[in-house]
Structures are given as structure tokens and as C-alpha cells.
Design an enzyme around this catalytic site. Structure first.
Site, PDB file in Angstrom:
ATOM      1  N   GLU A  94      62.702  26.993 -67.570  1.00 60.54           N
ATOM      2  CA  GLU A  94      61.859  27.310 -66.231  1.00 60.54           C
ATOM      3  C   GLU A  94      60.741  28.430 -66.452  1.00 60.54           C
ATOM      4  OE1 GLU A  94      64.590  28.508 -63.304  1.00 60.54           O
ATOM      5  OE2 GLU A  94      63.339  28.695 -61.747  1.00 60.54           O
ATOM      6  N   ASN A 149      65.118  21.369 -55.378  1.00 62.70           N
ATOM      7  CA  ASN A 149      66.295  22.080 -56.315  1.00 62.70           C
ATOM      8  C   ASN A 149      66.977  23.054 -55.582  1.00 62.70           C
ATOM      9  OD1 ASN A 149      67.252  23.498 -58.833  1.00 62.70           O
ATOM     10  ND2 ASN A 149      66.445  25.132 -57.795  1.00 62.70           N
ATOM     11  N   GLU A 150      68.225  23.110 -55.400  1.00 66.28           N
ATOM     12  CA  GLU A 150      69.199  23.797 -54.837  1.00 66.28           C
ATOM     13  C   GLU A 150      68.622  24.250 -53.283  1.00 66.28           C
ATOM     14  OE1 GLU A 150      70.097  27.618 -56.970  1.00 66.28           O
ATOM     15  OE2 GLU A 150      71.168  26.409 -58.651  1.00 66.28           O
ATOM     16  N   TYR A 178      77.607  27.670 -62.453  1.00 65.49           N
ATOM     17  CA  TYR A 178      77.501  28.572 -63.661  1.00 65.49           C
ATOM     18  C   TYR A 178      78.783  29.377 -64.016  1.00 65.49           C
ATOM     19  CZ  TYR A 178      72.482  28.410 -63.665  1.00 65.49           C
ATOM     20  OH  TYR A 178      71.007  27.822 -63.884  1.00 65.49           O
ATOM     21  N   GLU A 215      72.098  22.189 -64.232  1.00 66.89           N
ATOM     22  CA  GLU A 215      71.997  23.533 -64.670  1.00 66.89           C
ATOM     23  C   GLU A 215      73.605  24.009 -64.886  1.00 66.89           C
ATOM     24  OE1 GLU A 215      70.074  26.274 -62.251  1.00 66.89           O
ATOM     25  OE2 GLU A 215      68.247  24.936 -61.863  1.00 66.89           O
ATOM     26  N   GLN A 234      69.609  28.617 -70.249  1.00 64.50           N
ATOM     27  CA  GLN A 234      68.304  27.901 -70.394  1.00 64.50           C
ATOM     28  C   GLN A 234      68.086  27.691 -71.579  1.00 64.50           C
ATOM     29  OE1 GLN A 234      65.160  28.928 -67.386  1.00 64.50           O
ATOM     30  NE2 GLN A 234      66.382  28.867 -65.900  1.00 64.50           N
TER      31      GLN A 234
HETATM   32  O1  AHR Z   1      68.767  29.127 -64.008  1.00 59.88           O
HETATM   33  C1  AHR Z   1      68.440  30.103 -63.176  1.00 59.88           C
HETATM   34  C2  AHR Z   1      68.449  29.734 -61.682  1.00 59.88           C
HETATM   35  O2  AHR Z   1      69.555  29.483 -61.274  1.00 59.88           O
HETATM   36  C3  AHR Z   1      67.513  28.573 -61.355  1.00 59.88           C
HETATM   37  O3  AHR Z   1      66.250  28.768 -61.073  1.00 59.88           O
HETATM   38  C4  AHR Z   1      68.330  28.162 -59.968  1.00 59.88           C
HETATM   39  O4  AHR Z   1      68.260  26.680 -59.650  1.00 59.88           O
HETATM   40  C5  AHR Z   1      69.845  28.519 -60.196  1.00 59.88           C
HETATM   41  O5  AHR Z   1      70.162  29.367 -59.160  1.00 59.88           O
END
Ligand code: AHR
Length: 515
Positions: free
Chosen positions: A46, A193-194, A261, A318, A367
Site C-alpha cells: 500500500e 476496500n473496508e 489482524y 489482509e 504488508q
Molecule cells: O494494512 C493497513 C490498513 O489496515 C489497510 O489500509 C486497511 O485496509 C486496514 O484497515
């Protein structure tokens, strides 16, 4: 003396765990499961902090050796990792990205503010042409994330036309004028995205309507039609998956994106430190992966009700660790150290994705470089490979392998305080080279484990492969000390009809099985 005592303690720990019960790993070679799509090993890059700028892109005039602006060293290391796919340009950045600002002469491109990530200038030096060049240099497939949040259906449709048109439309001619004659190959394309959060704070029902509206106008030549991805939910949520799988009809729709995450404390305020943590946060972090398995299963069970033939993929595009930012760094840059814990976390994710390979045909670690759970950390012209890089490297034989059922009998319980998890975690597959591979994680930070391996009813002759471990839970590779956490050879031979694998505490082992 201290070293000898430690070695003795480790041996005793292995023996003690072995005494507890006979741990047996059984792989069934006669019941092949789904193929583990290589894109499960995809990566996310990103426009965020030094993830792209500095970390990978230095520009063609840089003194740092580069190929058309992309760092030779970093790209070379990623190529060695067989990165199969790159997702770009975001993330949250994607929903504020206007593709026209990233084409044409670089010195004429507008400078914007990267509001999502630190409010720093974004000079658009990396745009469409540069991204496809990176993918080309890596030999990777391309995943472009479109802007639904602040764009228009027309802007998105025109971006796809610009990238894929073979004819003589003004946009195709513009692409040619900018140096690219043939269309770019867009393998995957996401619409937003999101969108439950940074992508517009929408309700899933509202997004479903927008998706159908926008997707109606996304045209490409038949031979360059991307897999169209709808932006889905996150973590344990299933409402987005349900709304998307029920509601999107009559337009191209091939996959749902889902994000999750791992935060050691589970809290966004005070996530937990990347280094210097205790065993409580070691186990809380690793035990979290079990939840990811549950999240995937809950979501895919809903998909099964509405799409029993499993046409629509579930992409975990992600994932990774997210810690408190490195002290002294710009908190918007998401810089964090990477340790042995991250390597185990990655391997546990791979095992979950393999186990759900029927639907999970892509996942992207967040990432690639310098951001969150990165493969590589750079500092000016230097770089270091993280433990996560080595976990990915160990698992490369699983790309496009055929999964096989594998189970552990008498799996010891690993417990710290109130948190517990099975100590051992396994995956097995028949690789494209015909060999049988086994991947094992011993999550226990203090105790090794001995287990016997059986393939069907047989005891194999030997195993050969690699082991990743280190002395400390937070061991890391640093500039000047790049080999603190690196794979070493691992092998075992059958003795008296028994093949015993001795896994050290806090380790990953990937082996090919012989005989
Ligand atoms: O990876 C960092 C961020 O985490 C991304 O931009 C977003 O999609 C997520 O919240």
C-alpha cells in the site's frame, strides 16, 4: 556453564513432553483435498509510510541500484520468495486514489496528501505503469483495488478500460502514449476496500447496491477479465459475507474480501509491543490464529448455504500482526519490529488457510516491506530479511500443492495463565514436484516436543527439510545482525520402524517425507 545448563534444560523439556503421551502425526496420502492456491501466499503493498516509497521504489535516478526505479536488492529477495501476487494501491489508500494522477510524466503528477497514513505528501511517482512493472519484475499476478469511496463508476470503468483495452479508444491510445502498447493483465480487481470503515462507513446493504451499480459498467475484453472482488467484513463478523453472497446477483462477482489482524492484547488502544513481551502475549498472539480459523469457517458456512458449488472465493486479503508502533516512528507509518513470534504467526495462518483451501484461494499478508508484518525492513540502501520472510520461504513448496488430511494424536495443551491452545499445529500436502510435505508449528515457548510420523499405515524412511527457531521469543534480524532467525537444516531417519521428529520449543519445521 550457563549454556550447558540451558542445553540440558531443553533436552529435559523434550524428554518430559515425550513422556507425557505418545504424540503421533498421521498423514493420509489417499484422500487428496483441494489445491492450496499459490495466491494464499500473496502480498499487500500500500502507499503507506515507507512500504512503497524508499522500501521498494527509489526512482530511476537513485544511487541505490534499481531497475526502472524499483530496488534491485528488495525485488530480488521478494522474487526468491516466489511472491505469486501483489495487491495495490491499498487498503484505505485505495478509496482516495485517483488513477489519472499516477500516469504520464512523473514530474507533472500532482502531489496529494496521504490523509490515511501520516498526512505526508504523496507525489504519485508510483502509478499504474510502475505497479505493473513491479509485478512483471517479480513474475507475480496483479490485484488492483479500485476506489469506491471517493471515486465514480465512470472513473473506475475508465481505469479498467485504460489498463485492458486492445482497441483504439482514446484511453488505450493514452496508455500507449505513456509507454505501454499491449494491455496490462489485470488478474484481480476489487470494488472498494473496508467499506464498513475507512472506505465509507457503509452498511452492507448499501454497499451491495453500490457494488451492483458499479460492476454493471466495468467492461474488459473477454480474455482480460479480472476476478471481481467485493469488499467484505472483518474479524468474526459475518453480516457482510451474508449480505454480499445473498444480495449480489446479475453482475460479475467472483470473490469476497475479508480482513483480520492479530493484536496481542486484542485492543486497538494498547495493542501490545512488538519486542520485549512476556509469554502471556506470546500465547495470546498465537492463540488468536485459532479464532481466524473459526472466522473463516463461520463465513464460508454462510457462503455454502447460498453458493453450494463454491463458485465465489473467500479471500483473506489482509492479515498479520499489528503492534504498537516502533517508538520514535511516525505512528501513521505502522512501523514495527518483526520477531520469531511473527514467523510462527505466519505459519499458523498458512495452516488455517490450507485447511480452508476450498474457498480461501487468496490471502495477502499486510504488508510487503517496512509496514506491519513485513517480509523486509529497509534502512536507506540496506535491508534485512525478517523472520516472517523465512516462514514464507519455508512454506513455498505448499504453493499449488494438493492438501492432505493430517492430524495429531495426543497433541499437548500449551497453557499460560488463562490462555491455552494445542501446542502443535500441522499441515500436509502433495507438492507440485510429487513430494509429500509436512509443515509443523510448535507454539510452546518453553517445551520441545517429540512426535512420530506415520503416512497412512506406513512409517516413512526419513524426512528432510528446514527448521526455524531462535533462543528468544522476540529474536529478530537487524541490520548488522541479519542472521539471528534463519532456517537451518532439519532431518530425521526411521529407527526400528519409528520415525521420530524432535521439535524444539517455539519452532517451525517444514520437511519433505521420503520413502
Ligand atoms: O494494512 C493497513 C490498513 O489496515 C489497510 O489500509 C486497511 O485496509 C486496514 O484497515
Amino acid at each position: 556453564m550457563k549454556k550447558q545448563l540451558l542445553a540440558l534444560a531443553a533436552t529435559l523439556a523434550v524428554s518430559a513432553s515425550a513422556l507425557a503421551a505418545d504424540i503421533k502425526l498421521v498423514v493420509n496420502p489417499d484422500q487428496p483435498g483441494p489445491v492450496i492456491h499459490r495466491n494464499i501466499y500473496g502480498q499487500f503493498a500500500e502507499h503507506l509510510g515507507t512500504g512503497i516509497y524508499e522500501g521498494m521504489w527509489v526512482g530511476p535516478d537513485s544511487k541505490i541500484p534499481n531497475v526502472r526505479g524499483w530496488r534491485k536488492d528488495v525485488v530480488g529477495a521478494l522474487k526468491d520468495l516466489k511472491v505469486p501476487l501483489v495487491r495495490w494501491p491499498g487498503g484505505c489508500f485505495a478509496d482516495e486514489y485517483h488513477w489519472r494522477e499516477g500516469i504520464g510524466p512523473r514530474n507533472k503528477r500532482p502531489v496529494k496528501v496521504n490523509y490515511n497514513w501520516g498526512g505526508v505528501p504523496e507525489n504519485n511517482a508510483v502509478g499504474t505503469h510502475e505497479f505493473f512493472d513491479l509485478a512483471d519484475q517479480l513474475g507475480a499476478e496483479t490485484y488492483v483495488n479500485g476506489n469506491l469511496g471517493t471515486g465514480t463508476p465512470q472513473e473506475m470503468a475508465e481505469w479498467l478500460e485504460y489498463m485492458t483495452s486492445e482497441g483504439n479508444s482514446t484511453l488505450a491510445q493514452l496508455r500507449r502514449k505513456n509507454g505501454r502498447d499491449k494491455p496490462f493483465r489485470v488478474h484481480y480487481f476489487a470494488i472498494g476496500n473496508e467499506n464498513w470503515g475507512c472506505g465509507g462507513n457503509m452498511r452492507p446493504e448499501y454497499y451491495v447496491d453500490l457494488y451492483k451499480h458499479w460492476a454493471s459498467f466495468l467492461r474488459t475484453p473477454e480474455n482480460n477479465r479480472p476476478v471481481f472482488i467485493a469488499s467484505g467484513g472483518h474479524d468474526a463478523r459475518t453480516d457482510w459475507t451474508e449480505a454480499l453472497i445473498k444480495g449480489i446477483k446479475g453482475v460479475p462477482f467472483n470473490a469476497i474480501s475479508h480482513h483480520g489482524y492479530t493484536l496481542p492484547t486484542g485492543k486497538w488502544e494498547g495493542k501490545g509491543a512488538a519486542v520485549g513481551f512476556g509469554e502471556d502475549q506470546w500465547i495470546s498472539t498465537l492463540a488468536h490464529t485459532q479464532k481466524i480459523d473459526e472466522w473463516v469457517r463461520k463465513n464460508t458456512a454462510i457462503m455454502d448455504q447460498h453458493d453450494p458449488s463454491k463458485k465465489v472465493g473467500f479471500y483473506f486479503d489482509e492479515w498479520g500482526s499489528w503492534y504498537d508502533p516502533e517508538p520514535g516512528s511516525n505512528p501513521g507509518f505502522l512501523v514495527q519490529r518483526n520477531t520469531l513470534r511473527d514467523a510462527l504467526l505466519a505459519a499458523l495462518h498458512f495452516n488455517v488457510f490450507h485447511a480452508n483451501a476450498e474457498r480461501v484461494k487468496m490471502s495477502n499478508v499486510a504488508q510487503m516491506v517496512n509496514v506491519l508484518q513485513a517480509m523486509i525492513l529497509t534502512s536507506k540502501d540496506k535491508f534485512v530479511l525478517t523472520p516472517t520472510y523465512h516462514a514464507f520461504a519455508l512454506y513455498t513448496p505448499f504453493q499449488d500443492a494438493t492438501s492432505l488430511p493430517a492430524s495429531i494424536e495426543n497433541n499437548p495443551v500449551y497453557k499460560v495463565g488463562a490462555t491455552q491452545m494445542p501446542a502443535l499445529n500441522v499441515t500436509a500436502a502433495r507438492g507440485k514436484d510429487g513430494k509429500l510435505y509436512v509443515g509443523l508449528v510448535n507454539a510452546n515457548a518453553t517445551q520441545g516436543a517429540e512426535l512420530t510420523l506415520q503416512v497412512g499405515a506406513k512409517t516413512p524412511k526419513a524426512v528432510k527439510g528446514k527448521l526455524l527457531t531462535a533462543g528468544a521469543m522476540d529474536a529478530q534480524n537487524e541490520l548488522g545482525k541479519p542472521a539471528q532467525v534463519v532456517p537451518v537444516a532439519f532431518e530425521a531417519q526411521a529407527v526400528d520402524g519409528k520415525l521420530t521428529l524432535k521439535l524444539p520449543a517455539k519452532s517451525i519445521v517444514v520437511v519433505a517425507v521420503e520413502g
